[in-house]
Structure formats: C-alpha cells, structure tokens
Design an enzyme around this catalytic site. Structure first.
Site, PDB file in Angstrom:
ATOM      1  N   GLY A 717       0.827  -1.206   0.000  1.00  0.00           N
ATOM      2  CA  GLY A 717       0.000   0.000   0.000  1.00  0.00           C
ATOM      3  C   GLY A 717       0.857   1.250   0.000  1.00  0.00           C
ATOM      4  CD  GLU A 718       2.053   4.045  -3.878  1.00  0.00           C
ATOM      5  OE1 GLU A 718       1.098   4.738  -4.276  1.00  0.00           O
ATOM      6  OE2 GLU A 718       3.056   3.799  -4.557  1.00  0.00           O
ATOM      7  CE  LYS A 739      -0.216   4.459   7.453  1.00  0.00           C
ATOM      8  NZ  LYS A 739      -1.541   4.645   8.069  1.00  0.00           N
ATOM      9  CD  GLU A 797      -3.696  -6.775  14.635  1.00  0.00           C
ATOM     10  OE1 GLU A 797      -3.708  -7.980  14.921  1.00  0.00           O
ATOM     11  OE2 GLU A 797      -4.512  -5.953  15.086  1.00  0.00           O
ATOM     12  CG  ASP A 842      -9.456   8.693   5.717  1.00  0.00           C
ATOM     13  OD1 ASP A 842     -10.266   8.845   4.782  1.00  0.00           O
ATOM     14  OD2 ASP A 842      -8.262   8.391   5.545  1.00  0.00           O
TER      15      ASP A 842
END
EC number: 2.7.11.22
Length: 1239
Positions: A717-718, A739, A797, A842
């Site tokens: 992901g980004e 992340k 996790e 969000d």
C-alpha cells in the site's frame, strides 16, 4: 561607589548637610508636596480618612530633617561597607531575592546609611551624635539644636515630661555612648546588616528614579498614607507583599510610585507616622526607628515569605545559618538593627520599640511611634509639633542627666516609665485634642494619641532600656557572635527579622500593618522569631521598668511559646505570613480605617487607647506574620518578655530549642516532600506499566529496534506519508505491516498525521481496531538522521486484505451473514472510538482490514482526532474521502459530530451489498448531487438546521429530489435496509449512532464467533494497491486481467485450508477436485510436485513470469528431472493445461532446486530471449530468491506468502498454479513499482 553617590543624592534631596537642614527640608517638602499632589487626586478619599492634609507641611519638614539624618547615617554606613560587603557577598545568594524585595523597601537602605553615618559621625563628633540621636528626625545637629530649643519651650508647658524627658535624654546620651561601644562591638554584625541593607538600599535606590525617593523611601514605604493603602499602597504594595517575591520584583516601579506617594503630603502617613514626627526627641528617635521600622518592614518582608529570596522566611535562613548574626545582618536581624538604631538614634528608641513591642505600653508606644512617624511627615497640628519639640527637649535634657543617673537603677527607669506613661496619657489627650482641632479625622487623632503614648513610653523604655539594653545588647552581641546558643536565641529573634527593628521601628508598622487582634494567632505561626528578638531588647528595657513588667510578663511567655509554636508553624506559614507581612507593610499606610485594612484600623484605634495600642503593636509585629491572636497574647508576651529578656540573654540556648523546633517543622515538610516524591515515582511506573506491558509483548522498546530486524516481502500500500510493506519478523517469523514514515520531505519534522496516529492508536486497544505493535527506524544510530534523514516504521499486525481490494478483485462474494459479521465488527470498533471521544474522519473500504479468518479491523487513524462532546468547536470539514463524505461536511459544517463516521459506515454497508461505492463523484457538488438523488435533497423540511450551513445556498442541487433509498436498495433484506436508511439520514442529529446501529435488528443478534468464515483468496493478498494496479492493467489491455477470473472459480473449488497452508508454511493438502484441470493433470502434477519443495516452487514462479513458453526439455533441465518418456508426457500435459487455463501459454513450472545456481544462468538467457526488461527484473528477483535459499534450505515467500521450510512439502497443481498466477501478478506489480523493491 554607587551607594555613596546615591547617599549624596539623598543628602542633597534631604537637605544635603546639617548646615542646610531647614532649607533643604523645605525644598524637599515642596518636592514631596508636588509628588503627593499627583497622588492626591487618586487618593483624596484616603487622605480624608487617614490623616489631615494640613499638617503635611510640618511633617514634610520634619521628614526632610529626617532625610538629612538618614543621609548622614548613609555616609557612616559607607565606612564599614567593605566589611559589610564581604559579609554580604557571603550572604548574596539569599540577599539576591531579598534585594528584589528590598527595592520596595528603601527604608532599610536608610537604616544602613544612617548606621554608617552614625558610625562616622561618632568617630568625628560623638557629642553631635548624641544630639542627633536625641533628635533623630532633625536633619542636622544644628537643626536638632534649633528644634530642641523650640521644643524645650513647648515641653516646658507640658507637665513633668520635661524633667523626666531631660533625665531620659541624659540617660539616652549615656546610653548612646554605650550604644556606640556596643555598635563597635556589634559593628561586624551591624556592618553586615548595613552592607546588606546598603546594597539592598542601593539597589533599591537604583531601581528608584530619584535620590529623594531614596531618602524618603523608609517613610514612603510605610508612609504610603492610608490613602495609598486603599488605592496605591494596597494595590501595589499590599499586592506586592502579599502576592510573592516575584510581585515584589515586578512592583519595583510600583514601590517607587508608592514611595513618591508617601513623600507627597497628599499621601499622609497613618496618624501613627504623623504623630511621631512631632513627638519629642524620643519620637524623633522613633521616627528614625520609624524609618528603620520601614526598613524593618522591608527586612521583615524580606525575612517573610515575600522575601524568600534570602530565605522563604527568616526562620529558614536562620536555621540554615546557625550564626544568626550573619543572618541578622543579612536579614536585618533585630539585634544588629537595634544596636545600629541605638547608635545612630538614641538607644532608648530601639529599646523603647522593643519594649513597646514586648509590653502593652511598648505596644502602644510603637503604635504611637507609627503615629508619631506619620505626624513627622504630616504636621497634624502646630500644637502637636510644639508638644513633640517640648517632649524632645525634655527628653534630651532628662536623657542627658537622668539617662546617666538612671542607667544604674531599674527603679528609676520604672518610675520614669510610669511617669512617661502618665505623660504619654497627657500627650495623647493633648495630641488628640490638637488633632481634633486641626481635623476631626478620627484616624489622625488616634495617630496623635498613639504618638504621644509612644513618646512617653519610648522615653520610659529608653530609660529602662539604657542599662539593660546596653548590657543586654553587649551580651547579645557577644552571645550572637560568640555563642551559637545566643545566636539561636537571636535566631528565634532574627526569624522575626527585625524584631528589634520592629520593636524599634517595626512596632509602628505593626500598628499600621497589624491592627487586627488576630495577630496573637499569627504570632504563634510567624511571631515566634519576632518575640525572641524584641525580648532581648525588651528584656533590657522591660526588666528596669516595673510598671510594664506585668504586661511584659504576659507578653514574654507568649513570645517564647509563640516563638516555639510560631517557629514551627512559621515554616509552614512562612510564605503566607511573609506575604501577609508584606501586604501589611503596604497596609502601613492603612491610616484609613478601611475593612480591608483592618490591621491598620485596629492599630490606629488601639493606638488611641493606650491599653489597646499595646496589643496592636505585638499584633502589628504578629500581624505581619498573622493577625489573629493580637491582644491577649501581647500582654502575656510582655510579661514573659520582661521576665525573659534577661532570661533570653542568659537563656540564649533555650532559643536554640526554638530553632530546633523550627528545624523540626522543616524536617517534617522534608519528610512530607520525600514521601510525596516516592508515591509519584511509584505512580509513574504504574502509569507506564500498561505501555511497558504492551512493549514487553514484543520484548522490545519502541523506537530502539531497527527495521533490519524484518524481512521486507513486498509493498502492499501507499499512505499519505510513505509506503506500506509486508514483512516478516526475523526473530518470531510473524508477519507484520510496516507503515513507513518518511522524513526527507517533511519541513516540520515528523509528519503530524503520523504523530496523531501514533498518539491515538496507543490509546485505542480493541479487537476491532488495528494494533500497532511498535515503532522501528531504519537508522541504527540517531546521529545518522542528521547525515541522511532516515525514516520510521510503524509496525502493525498484518492483515491479509482490505475491503476495497476484496470488493474490487471480484474474487469473493459476501453473503448476508458475512456482511452482518463485517458490519458488527466495524460498528463495535467505531463505537469504541466514539466512546473514547475520537473521530476517525477517514472511514472507507480501503481503511477496513480483514484477515483470512474474517476478522475486521479499523485502520488508518491519521486523520482521527479527539473531540469534545461538551464544547462545540469548529473542525476542518475537508476530511473523509469524497465518496464517503456526509452531506453536512459537503455543505460546510465545521461543528460536526460522530455522525459523520456513521454516514461513512452506511456507505460501506450499501457497498457491501452492491459491490461498488454507492456515491462515486469526483467533485463535492457532484457528490452532493448523487446523495440528493438517492437520499433526497437537503431541505429544512427534513433537515431543519441545513439552512444554517455555509454552503446551503451555494451548493443547492439543481433539482429537488425525493428520497429513493429504499427503492434503490429494495433487494437488500429489510433489517439491513432499515439500518441503511437510518445510517444514511441527511440530518446528522437524526442519524443513528454507532451504539444504536449495534442495537438494530440487523446487528443485534449477530455473534461474530459463530458466523461462517468468508471464502477469501488465501493465495492473493487483496489490498488497495494491488487492486489499483489490476485496474490500470485492465485499462491498458494487459492479459494479466485473466488470472483473477480464473482465480475466482478456483477460489470456489479450492478449499481455504490450501491457501492457508501455504501462508502458514505448512504443507498443503492435495486438492481432490479441480474444475478446470483434469484428473490426469492433477496426477501428473502430483508426481512432479512430490519432487519439489516450496523454495523450488518460488523460483519457478518467478521464472515463469519471464517465460511465455517452456518446453518439456527446458523444464526437465531446470528441475533436474530425468527426461524419461513418462515425465515428458506429464510435463507436456501440465504445460497444455496451464496454457489453456491462463491463455498466456505459461505453464506453471516447478522451481529449480535452490542448490542449482547454474539454473540462474539458464533462466537469464531464457528470459532474455522473450522479454527484455521484464526478464532483467525477474532475473534479479530470482537471484535474490536463490541466494537466501542457498544459504538456508527454508523456502522463501512467494507473492508475500510464507513458504514452509519443509523441503518435502507436497503441493497440488492448483496450489502451484495459484501461487504462479499470484506471483505473476505480483511480479508485474513489482515491475510497475520495481523501485519499491530493494535488491
């Protein structure tokens, strides 16, 4: 030296020399009047209340004379300045804070100057000294002589005062000589105190704008007339003292103005001060003492908490320095000041002041002294002035003759004291009459009465004190300097800081400052030190006069007990008492009878009444510390003081007990302090325990591990501030999501969104909220960040999928039960966040994570924030992805509620049923249009508050729509439709809450544990990034679009355990049935797979992506399988089946054994022949996969899936093909994001 110059200035302002006393006085009076005129406007009320304005001229003249004297004393103080400076240097640390306070109390500086001048004058002219001491207020000896002549004429009129005063004057002269000797003996202590005062005063003067203020400072401080007290003095001085040392510093300017006000005639000092001006020579001395009294007040204040700079309280410092001599000199201890006062001024005054503070008579005298002091500035009446001059002349004559005679006989002193009492009563009557004639103000009358009382009492005390004080002073000096026990006694005295000063000068302050009778209670707390110091002078003074003894006896016992109790309590109250004292110091101007100035008013009243003033003096002293138990304790204290004065001198060791008591209180506080720190230490670990517990789970401390502890498998992901990687912990083998938080593009350091997420996630611990395990960095050393900005990694996790990836993949179909399970978990997590007062802001499908077991977790709290339901405050409305943004945010609402998150969840609920976002627009206006079409147009009918929103008029839909939600979602089960309808309500106040959604029919009976696990693609991690790449590939026409289509049926036929087995590194069970492959193919693949391990399969998968075609011979070569006819047939069948399935003619082939490095060479040429660039990338990937395999037999992970280390793992063709295709997709994704992979 700055002090000498300033002294000179003072001299100039005050009538620079004795030669020009009156003229200078007149000029000073004019200046003072001018200064006062400024304050008169604001303080006219106070002037009316506090004192008569007319007498001001007289008082100002006397004040000028006094200033001259003080300037002389300043010159004297300059001589011992060096020694004093040395001592002061030693005491500077404590003095610094005091200096801040001293700036306010310039009267102390006057004391120093006067003391120094007296020393010089004593050296130059001892006779003049005696005369000057006799007439303390007279600016010069000439002035004093002139005033004495006038006063003699006035005094002749007064009844036997002249004879008594004359005897007292002679005695005072004798006593002055003795006091000079004593001063010489105590010069060390005095010089210390003087130098300390000098520096303080000099600093004060520095702070002050003009020398006039300096000369007047003592009076000004206290003289800040009651008017000033009400307005300026209360506001400024009172606040300064009460507030804190800091205030004292801050109010340096205020002090200057305050002093100016006091100087000005409008600022009439309290009646007590005024009366002292006119009082006879003893009063003049008292006036000097008054100025020292002001000094006392400053010293007292210094000693008190407000002057904590030196020490929070005189007790503390004195305790700290067993030699209270130094403490005295530093803190203006009463003993040194007494000697200085007695030297510069007649010793009788100090004695009187001390005795007055100790005895009721003394109390009244000190009050009268205050009154007399104020009269000095404010000439209440010409008659009062005449009376004062008469008294002074009489006292001078009596002191000269009787002073010498009476020195030897205490009886004479007692008689004189009795006579002085009578005279004081007469004087009081006269003064009160004169005051009444001049002005009806009750306060001036009280002041005059008190002044007359103080005069008579001071004369008596002077006589009685001459011998005892001289003797006692000498022993005190010797005891203080030589004997530590004596020092301790004086310490007890010194803790009062100028008890002697207060007795001499401070008693006047107490009357003004401490009118409230509660002082006795306060004395126990603060007075303990004060009584001891006065007792020594009082002891000298008190034993001689038999009349005062009874009150002295009562007073003395209290001082000792009070000293003990006060010393102990004083430490506790030091700061508060000091503030009280400070406030009282400003209150000195309380000539006004204002209730806030209760202390001052009681003093004034008590001063008018001879018996009452006596307790107030003690009260005054006590008031400074606490004004509760004034009258009764004073009488007891007087008696005790009379008895103990001698005992105090002899019992100096006993005061050490008081200091011992004082230390004990500090000890107890220290114990307390120690005890509290320990509990906090215990508490802090407790607070941290949970966090440390969490860290212990990972067995690491956050931020201390490096990212190299993880094997990065791939990018999944980004985020807004970096990529998200799939990785495996090298130590535990656990899969994690890293992340990345990049700092290289951050101008403000660590990204605020990352900080917010970290802060919030550490507070959110819930099964439905993603768990952040730790934080790691990519730099081993923090210093590396300076050279090359590194990055932090938030370790979460690992979750196999996110909802967006799954929905877009088309690989999964969710049943109603699955949707119930998902929504139940999602709303539980959201309810938890809302109960914790966090808004997610969000919520979207890509931020809802799932694992293969069907567990849902809410993630990405980068936009979350804490909100307060109690206070409505604006937040930004540019939150939440547009597709999931509620109508209130689209219309500009900034004071939103958790309902915004519920709307987003409603959108997700509809998306779970429709498999696509229900509102997909690329602009806010278009998004609002889509919402209006489905949910109806926002209008006041359905949403009353919509008209209040900023964009309601500008973003109105072109057309009014009715709500069609139920029609559009008619296929949804009714319970789900009801919930959806409720969650997508336009009005946020009517929208259901997260808690209400859990109670809805659709979710209330859902048990997630019992729900069937959804069939998720275990071979493929479906994340947003992967989904987006697939979408782009489809749009570009790439064939890779097919594998998902193939995978979907496979997913249906393939059991979840197979994929799980691969991911869990466990051997995959063979699949019995495959829809798209024949049984023969399965058999052939089974035979082949038996010869392969997972590492070989991983290599094969990577290899296959660069190969469009593989011949049987190539496969046999790559796999080192003997090309016997049977095997060739099997491989051909496998190749054909894979070609048919993928349509890409890419047969899934087994990986070469890791032991064969040559296969890399073979693979490279093979790939080179087909796809140039892609093959290069794949070759690099292959080499990386093979290298670790060569080192370790454990298989690597293919496509981010864990591969078991079991070399004999048996994998079915389906599993092979699924990984192959999954790998192919991953590899192509990696080609797009090849730079994400670090070789």
């Amino acid at each position: 030296m700055p002090n000498p110059v300033r002294h000179g200035n003072k001299k100039d302002s005050g009538g620079s020399a004795s030669t020009m006393p009156e003229s200078s006085g007149s000029v000073n009076n004019k200046d003072r009047q001018r200064i006062s005129s400024k304050h008169k406007r604001h303080k006219s009320k106070h002037l009316r209340e506090s004192s008569v304005p007319e007498p001001q001229t007289l008082s100002t003249l006397k004040l000028v004379e006094y200033d001259d004297i003080s300037s002389d004393s300043d010159t004297f103080s300059d001589v011992p300045a060096k020694q004093e400076r040395r001592e002061n240097d030693e005491r500077r640390p404590s003095e610094k804070s005091d200096k801040m306070h001293k700036s306010r109390h310039r009267h102390q500086h006057k004391r120093l100057k006067e003391a120094t001048r007296t020393k010089q004058v004593e050296k130059e002219r001892k006779p003049e000294k005696t005369q000057e001491v006799m007439v303390n207020k007279v600016p010069s000896s000439k002035d004093k002589i002139i005033s004495s002549a006038k006063r003699t004429a006035d005094e002749q009129e007064e009844h036997g005062r002249t004879s008594k005063s004359s005897s007292k004057d002679s005695r005072s002269k004798m006593h002055k000589d003795k006091s000079r000797r004593e001063r010489e003996m105590k010069s060390g202590h005095k010089e210390r105190s003087k130098s300390h005062r000098k520096r303080d005063s000099s600093k004060r003067y520095k702070t002050s704008d003009s020398p006039k203020r300096k000369g007047r400072s003592p009076r000004r401080k206290y003289g800040g007339s009651p008017k000033q007290d009400d307005s300026h003095s209360e506001g400024s001085c009172g606040q300064d003292y009460d507030d804190s040392p800091s205030r004292v510093h801050a109010s340096g300017n205020f002090n200057e103005t305050y002093r100016k006000n006091m100087d000005s005639p409008s600022y009439k000092e309290p009646a007590a001060y005024q009366s002292s001006a006119r009082s006879p020579s003893p009063y003049s001395r008292k006036q000097r003492s008054v100025s020292p009294y002001r000094r006392r007040s400053s010293s007292y204040e210094r000693g008190s908490g407000s002057y904590s700079g030196r020490s929070p309280s005189p007790y503390v410092r004195r305790r700290s320095s067993s030699p209270f001599v130094s403490r005295r000199s530093l803190s203006r201890s009463p003993a040194p000041r007494k000697s200085a006062k007695s030297r510069s001024r007649s010793p009788l005054y100090p004695r009187k002041s001390s005795s007055s503070s100790r005895s009721k008579k003394q109390k009244s005298q000190s009050r009268s002294r205050h009154s007399s002091i104020s009269p000095a500035r404010l000439p209440l009446n010409s008659s009062l002035g005449a009376e004062l001059s008469r008294k002074k002349k009489e006292i001078a004559a009596a002191a000269a003759a009787a002073g010498r005679e009476s020195k030897g006989s205490p009886l004479i002193l007692k008689k004189e004291s009795g006579d002085s009492r009578v005279a004081s009563a007469l004087d009081l009557k006269k003064a009160t009459k004169v005051l009444k004639l001049e002005k009806p103000v009750s306060e001036p009358e009280m002041v005059t009465a008190t002044s007359s009382e103080t005069k008579t009492i001071s004369a008596k005390k002077e006589e009685s004190e001459k011998k005892p004080q001289v003797q006692a002073k000498d022993p005190k000096i010797s005891g203080l300097k030589d004997c530590k026990p004596a020092a301790i006694k004086e310490e007890v005295l010194t803790p009062k800081e100028g008890v002697t000063d207060r007795d001499k000068d401070v008693p006047p302050l107490p009357p003004i400052l401490s009118p409230p009778p509660p002082l006795p209670t306060s004395p126990p707390s603060n007075i303990p030190p004060l009584p001891p110091l006065p007792p020594s002078p009082a002891v000298l003074q008190q034993p001689p006069p038999p009349l005062p003894p009874p009150p002295t006896l009562t007073f003395l016992p209290l001082p000792t007990t009070v000293a003990a109790s006060l010393t102990s309590s004083h430490y506790v109250r030091q700061s508060s008492l000091s503030t009280q004292a400070n406030s009282q110091l400003p209150v000195p101007s309380p000539a006004k009878p204002q209730p806030p100035l209760i202390h001052m008013v009681p003093h004034m009243k008590t001063s008018t009444l001879p018996p009452l003033p006596l307790p107030p003096l003690l009260l005054g002293e006590d008031d400074i510390e606490s004004p509760k138990e004034i009258p009764p304790p004073k009488s007891v204290k007087k008696e005790k003081d009379k008895d103990r004065p001698r005992h105090l001198l002899t019992d100096l060791p006993l005061p050490p007990e008081l200091p011992g008591g004082d230390p004990s209180p500090p000890d107890s506080p220290e114990r307390k302090v120690v005890a509290p720190p320990q509990p906090p230490l215990k508490k802090r670990p407790k607070i941290c325990c949970p966090r440390y517990g969490e860290r212990k789970q990972t067995e690491t401390d956050w931020g201390k591990r490096c990212v190299d502890k993880f094997d990065i498998i791939g990018i999944i992901g980004e985020g807004t501030y970096g990529q998200v990687y799939k990785a495996k912990d090298k130590d535990t083998g656990e899969l994690v999501a890293l992340k990345k938080v990049r700092l290289d593009n951050e101008k403000e350091g660590f990204p605020i969104t990352a900080i917010r997420e970290i802060k919030i996630l550490r507070q959110l611990i819930h099964k439905s909220v993603v768990n952040m395990k730790e934080i790691v960095t990519d730099k081993q050393d923090a210093l590396d960040f300076k050279k090359d900005k590194g990055a932090f990694y938030l370790v979460f996790e690992y979750m196999d999928h996110d909802l967006m990836g799954l929905l877009e993949s088309g690989l999964v179909q969710f049943s109603e039960d699955h949707i119930k399970s998902f929504m139940k978990q999602l709303m539980e997590g959201l309810e938890y966040c809302h109960k914790k007062n966090f808004l997610h802001r969000d919520i979207k499908c890509s931020n809802i994570l799932l694992n293969n077991s069907g567990q849902i977790k809410l993630a990405d709290f980068g936009l979350a924030r804490l909100y307060s339901s109690e206070e409505s405050r604006p937040y930004t409305n540019k939150v939440i992805t547009l597709w999931y943004r509620p109508p209130e945010l689209l219309l500009g609402e900034e004071r939103y509620t958790p309902a915004i998150d519920v709307w987003s969840c409603g959108c997700i609920l509809g998306e779970l049923f429709t498999k696509k976002p229900i509102f997909q627009a690329n602009q806010e206006l278009a998004q609002l249009e889509l919402i209006s079409r489905l949910c109806g147009s926002p209008c006041p009918a359905v949403w009353p508050d919509v008209i209040k929103l900023p964009y309601f008029n500008t973003m109105k839909p072109k057309k009014q729509y009715r709500r069609r939600l139920r029609e559009e979602f008619s296929f949804v089960p009714t319970p789900a439709l009801d919930l959806l309808d409720h969650m997508l309500t336009l009005d946020p106040s009517k929208r259901c809450t997260a808690e209400q959604t859990l109670q809805s029919d659709f979710l209330k009976d859902v048990d997630v544990c019992k729900m069937a696990t959804p069939d998720l693609p275990h071979w493929q991690d479906c994340h947003e990034l992967w989904s987006k790449k697939r979408r782009r590939q489809r749009q570009s026409g790439i064939v890779l679009e097919e594998p998902p289509a193939i995978k979907a049926p496979r997913k249906e036929s393939v059991s979840v355990p197979g994929g799980d087995a691969m991911k869990n590194s466990s051997p995959a069970p063979t699949q019995p049935v495959k829809t798209e492959s024949s049984v023969s193919d399965l058999a052939v693949l089974g035979d082949i797979t038996q010869q392969l391990n997972q590492s070989e399969l991983a290599v094969l998968l990577n290899l296959l992506q660069s190969q469009t075609d593989l011949s049987v011979s190539q496969i046999s070569q790559l796999l080192n399988v003997q090309a016997n006819p049977d095997m060739q047939l099997q491989l051909e069948a496998l190749n054909q089946s894979i070609t048919a399935l993928t349509g890409a003619a890419v047969p899934p082939q087994e990986v070469e054994p890791p032991k064969e490095t040559p296969t890399l060479d073979q693979v490279d040429p093979l790939g080179a022949g087909t796809q140039g660039e892609v093959q290069n990338v794949l070759a690099v990937l292959l080499s990386q996969l093979l290298k670790p395999q060569e080192v370790v037999d454990a298989p690597g992970e293919s496509n981010g899936e864990q591969s078991g280390s079991n070399p004999t793992a048996h994998i079915t063709l389906e599993e092979e093909e699924e990984p192959d295709k999954h790998h192919e997709q991953n590899e192509e994704e990696e080609e797009d994001a090849g730079n994400y992979w670090s070789p």
